[in-house]
Design a protein around this motif. Structure first.
Motif, PDB file in Angstrom:
ATOM      1  N   ARG A  45       0.773  -1.179  -0.048  1.00 42.49           N
ATOM      2  CA  ARG A  45       0.083  -0.175  -0.029  1.00 42.49           C
ATOM      3  C   ARG A  45       0.843   1.331  -0.090  1.00 42.49           C
ATOM      4  NH1 ARG A  45      -4.251   1.660   4.680  1.00 42.49           N
ATOM      5  NH2 ARG A  45      -4.958   3.571   3.852  1.00 42.49           N
ATOM      6  N   THR A  46       2.043   1.375   0.849  1.00 42.61           N
ATOM      7  CA  THR A  46       2.753   2.388   0.726  1.00 42.61           C
ATOM      8  C   THR A  46       3.367   2.656  -0.789  1.00 42.61           C
ATOM      9  OG1 THR A  46       3.335   1.999   3.058  1.00 42.61           O
ATOM     10  CG2 THR A  46       5.005   3.222   1.913  1.00 42.61           C
ATOM     11  N   SER A  47       3.907   1.320  -1.069  1.00 35.09           N
ATOM     12  CA  SER A  47       4.490   1.606  -2.459  1.00 35.09           C
ATOM     13  C   SER A  47       3.308   2.125  -3.462  1.00 35.09           C
ATOM     14  CB  SER A  47       4.841   0.202  -2.863  1.00 35.09           C
ATOM     15  OG  SER A  47       5.449   0.201  -4.353  1.00 35.09           O
ATOM     16  N   GLU A  48       2.092   1.717  -3.323  1.00 34.52           N
ATOM     17  CA  GLU A  48       1.281   2.447  -4.275  1.00 34.52           C
ATOM     18  C   GLU A  48       1.013   3.967  -4.089  1.00 34.52           C
ATOM     19  OE1 GLU A  48      -0.748   1.195  -6.600  1.00 34.52           O
ATOM     20  OE2 GLU A  48       0.338  -0.818  -6.612  1.00 34.52           O
ATOM     21  N   ILE A  49       1.091   4.373  -2.710  1.00 34.57           N
ATOM     22  CA  ILE A  49       0.844   5.629  -2.506  1.00 34.57           C
ATOM     23  C   ILE A  49       2.011   6.485  -3.238  1.00 34.57           C
ATOM     24  CG2 ILE A  49       1.015   7.193  -0.617  1.00 34.57           C
ATOM     25  CD1 ILE A  49      -0.765   5.186   0.787  1.00 34.57           C
ATOM     26  N   MET A  50       3.282   5.750  -3.066  1.00 42.46           N
ATOM     27  CA  MET A  50       4.724   6.387  -3.344  1.00 42.46           C
ATOM     28  C   MET A  50       4.490   6.549  -5.026  1.00 42.46           C
ATOM     29  SD  MET A  50       6.220   7.736  -0.593  1.00 42.46           S
ATOM     30  CE  MET A  50       7.551   8.167  -1.857  1.00 42.46           C
ATOM     31  N   ARG A  51       3.826   5.635  -5.509  1.00 40.02           N
ATOM     32  CA  ARG A  51       3.878   5.774  -6.956  1.00 40.02           C
ATOM     33  C   ARG A  51       2.900   6.568  -7.605  1.00 40.02           C
ATOM     34  NH1 ARG A  51       2.805   0.264 -10.358  1.00 40.02           N
ATOM     35  NH2 ARG A  51       0.890   0.228  -9.074  1.00 40.02           N
ATOM     36  N   THR A  52       1.984   6.725  -6.875  1.00 37.51           N
ATOM     37  CA  THR A  52       0.999   7.848  -7.224  1.00 37.51           C
ATOM     38  C   THR A  52       1.504   9.303  -7.081  1.00 37.51           C
ATOM     39  OG1 THR A  52      -0.778   6.535  -6.396  1.00 37.51           O
ATOM     40  CG2 THR A  52      -1.462   8.777  -6.600  1.00 37.51           C
ATOM     41  N   LEU A  53       2.052   9.527  -5.798  1.00 38.22           N
ATOM     42  CA  LEU A  53       2.707  10.867  -5.640  1.00 38.22           C
ATOM     43  C   LEU A  53       3.806  11.006  -6.565  1.00 38.22           C
ATOM     44  CD1 LEU A  53       2.857  10.683  -1.811  1.00 38.22           C
ATOM     45  CD2 LEU A  53       1.354  11.936  -3.190  1.00 38.22           C
ATOM     46  N   THR A  54       4.737   9.958  -7.125  1.00 35.18           N
ATOM     47  CA  THR A  54       5.682  10.058  -8.109  1.00 35.18           C
ATOM     48  C   THR A  54       5.052  10.519  -9.187  1.00 35.18           C
ATOM     49  OG1 THR A  54       6.884   8.475  -6.870  1.00 35.18           O
ATOM     50  CG2 THR A  54       7.510   8.967  -9.084  1.00 35.18           C
ATOM     51  N   VAL A  55       4.070   9.899  -9.692  1.00 37.76           N
ATOM     52  CA  VAL A  55       3.401  10.422 -11.059  1.00 37.76           C
ATOM     53  C   VAL A  55       2.887  11.710 -11.083  1.00 37.76           C
ATOM     54  CG1 VAL A  55       1.443   9.876 -12.498  1.00 37.76           C
ATOM     55  CG2 VAL A  55       2.900   7.958 -11.662  1.00 37.76           C
ATOM     56  N   LYS A  85       4.609   2.517 -20.052  1.00 40.40           N
ATOM     57  CA  LYS A  85       5.419   2.033 -19.117  1.00 40.40           C
ATOM     58  C   LYS A  85       4.712   1.111 -17.981  1.00 40.40           C
ATOM     59  CE  LYS A  85       9.446   3.532 -20.441  1.00 40.40           C
ATOM     60  NZ  LYS A  85      10.658   2.554 -21.095  1.00 40.40           N
ATOM     61  N   ARG A  86       3.313   0.946 -18.000  1.00 44.26           N
ATOM     62  CA  ARG A  86       2.466   0.093 -17.383  1.00 44.26           C
ATOM     63  C   ARG A  86       2.295   0.701 -15.902  1.00 44.26           C
ATOM     64  NH1 ARG A  86       3.204  -5.788 -19.924  1.00 44.26           N
ATOM     65  NH2 ARG A  86       2.774  -5.533 -21.978  1.00 44.26           N
ATOM     66  N   TYR A  87       2.567   2.038 -15.719  1.00 40.13           N
ATOM     67  CA  TYR A  87       2.416   2.574 -14.228  1.00 40.13           C
ATOM     68  C   TYR A  87       1.243   2.338 -13.722  1.00 40.13           C
ATOM     69  CZ  TYR A  87       7.362   4.252 -14.660  1.00 40.13           C
ATOM     70  OH  TYR A  87       8.762   4.572 -14.786  1.00 40.13           O
ATOM     71  N   PHE A  88       0.269   2.375 -14.712  1.00 39.73           N
ATOM     72  CA  PHE A  88      -1.239   2.316 -14.111  1.00 39.73           C
ATOM     73  C   PHE A  88      -1.798   1.205 -14.483  1.00 39.73           C
ATOM     74  CE2 PHE A  88      -0.549   6.593 -15.806  1.00 39.73           C
ATOM     75  CZ  PHE A  88      -0.428   7.385 -14.726  1.00 39.73           C
ATOM     76  N   GLU A  89      -1.380   0.156 -14.970  1.00 38.97           N
ATOM     77  CA  GLU A  89      -2.012  -1.098 -15.263  1.00 38.97           C
ATOM     78  C   GLU A  89      -2.369  -1.886 -13.791  1.00 38.97           C
ATOM     79  OE1 GLU A  89      -0.926  -5.368 -17.752  1.00 38.97           O
ATOM     80  OE2 GLU A  89       0.529  -3.658 -17.576  1.00 38.97           O
ATOM     81  N   GLU A  90      -1.591  -1.964 -12.841  1.00 43.28           N
ATOM     82  CA  GLU A  90      -1.990  -2.888 -11.668  1.00 43.28           C
ATOM     83  C   GLU A  90      -2.997  -2.037 -10.955  1.00 43.28           C
ATOM     84  OE1 GLU A  90      -0.177  -4.432  -7.627  1.00 43.28           O
ATOM     85  OE2 GLU A  90       1.413  -3.352  -9.150  1.00 43.28           O
ATOM     86  N   ARG A  91      -3.348  -0.717 -10.839  1.00 42.89           N
ATOM     87  CA  ARG A  91      -4.282  -0.129 -10.064  1.00 42.89           C
ATOM     88  C   ARG A  91      -5.374  -0.352 -11.066  1.00 42.89           C
ATOM     89  NH1 ARG A  91      -4.870   3.932  -6.419  1.00 42.89           N
ATOM     90  NH2 ARG A  91      -2.511   4.058  -6.273  1.00 42.89           N
TER      91      ARG A  91
END
Length: 373
Positions: free
Chosen positions: A292-302, A354-360
């Motif tokens: 979950r923290t990784s997902e949040i960090m990925r969203t903030l990075t985008v 780059k499939r950054y949104f595929e898992e979400r």
């Protein structure tokens, strides 16, 4: 101290020994023995002709004594820790005197010792005041003399002190077996609470206390298993089964003791499985939190990557120069806005490639499918 005279067809309590009695059962409580240990030991010696050792006498009144086996030339001592079902165990005090609250299922794991002294023709027990297993055995044997005549369905009486002791041990172990289902349900509730994404888990103290109680149950079963295994070895070494046709009685004793050992092994294996399941649930919980923290960090990075070029452009046009390109143009604002929008679209396309949104997206579709289902 109560004295039972157990014969082939009847049991008498605190009476003159009948001529048909097979062996005696001397039943006492911890309070009775602790009140005057010497007088109690003298009474046992008078009834059985065997004097108990001082160390064993102290062990019999020690409420913290672990499960234990010891043998002498005159008798055998077995200490077995049974469940204290009548005790108030809503809180448990540890070795440092700190009281800890435990769940409803785990608060039944408080134990008390029962000491067995196995003599040639007698069994001596020292137990707590409220011992359900022994009280039930007393009731069954005393009622047997009233139902013996004409009752072909009655359970036979114990034929020896060893047989009686193993019956009592078996009933005590069965109490542990009865705890398997409530313990499993309690651990299932812990697992659901740990893995529930809707609310964070906060009851870590109770979870730690539950893990401590399961570890105690593991150690307790190991001690019980070792004590009963030594008892089995003693029966194998001392009951040769060659005299007076006692081969069948030896086999029956070994069957009973093996059954008790097997039951203890089942409780031990179940406790270890529950402890492993709890450890796995905690690890999965932290893995889910990390994900979950990784997902949040990925969203903030985008989001940061999208606004960095826009911030650069607005910073450039915010500089205090008198002459800058497109400041005097009527359509300059719309040109810059179009460039900024185009940059956002280009970055979104790059991130999608780059499939950054595929898992979400997959997670959202699965949640939608579960909701509709």
């Amino acid at each position: 101290m109560d004295i039972f005279y157990i014969g082939e067809q009847q049991v008498t309590l605190n009476q003159v020994a009948p001529t048909s009695s097979v062996f005696r059962w001397l039943d006492a409580t911890h309070d009775e023995v602790a009140a005057d240990p010497e007088a109690w030991r003298d009474a046992v010696e008078k009834m059985t002709g065997t004097r108990l050792y001082d160390l064993h006498l102290r062990d019999a009144v020690n409420l913290t004594h672990p499960s234990y086996f010891d043998s002498t030339q005159d008798y055998v001592m077995v200490v077995f820790r049974k469940l204290a079902l009548h005790a108030d165990t809503s809180t448990i005090t540890d070795n440092e005197g700190i009281k800890r609250k435990v769940p409803a299922a785990l608060n039944k794991l408080l134990t008390l010792p029962v000491s067995f002294f196995l003599l040639d023709n007698a069994l001596v027990t020292v137990r707590s005041t409220h011992s359900q297993s022994i009280e039930n055995a007393r009731t069954r044997m005393l009622s047997y003399k009233h139902k013996a005549e004409g009752n072909s369905h009655s359970v036979r009486l114990p034929t020896s002190p060893e047989d009686l002791m193993l019956r009592l041990l078996n009933s005590m172990v069965d109490q542990y077996l009865d705890l398997r289902q409530p313990l499993t349900l309690q651990l299932d509730r812990w697992q659901h609470a740990l893995l529930d994404p809707r609310k964070p888990f906060k009851n870590w103290i109770a979870l730690l206390d539950s893990r401590i109680e399961l570890r105690k149950l593991d150690h307790l079963c190991e001690e019980q298993h070792d004590a009963l295994q030594e008892l089995r070895d003693y029966i194998v070494d001392t009951h040769d089964g060659t005299e007076n046709g006692n081969g069948r009685s030896k086999d029956l004793l070994l069957v009973r003791v093996n059954d008790v050992i097997e039951h203890i092994g089942r409780v031990l294996n179940h406790a270890r499985r529950l402890e492993a399941s709890l450890e796995s649930a905690v690890q999965i919980h932290f893995a889910a939190m990390a994900h979950r923290t990784s997902e949040i960090m990925r969203t903030l990075t985008v989001i940061t990557a999208l606004f960095m070029p826009l911030t650069l452009i607005t910073g450039i046009f915010g500089m205090n120069f008198v002459k800058m390109p497109m400041l005097d143009m009527a359509s300059g604002f719309w040109i810059i806005m179009s460039i900024m929008l185009g940059l956002v679209v280009l970055l979104l396309g790059y991130f999608r490639s780059k499939r950054y949104f595929e898992e979400r997206a997959m997670q959202q579709s699965s949640r939608t499918h579960d909701t509709r289902g």
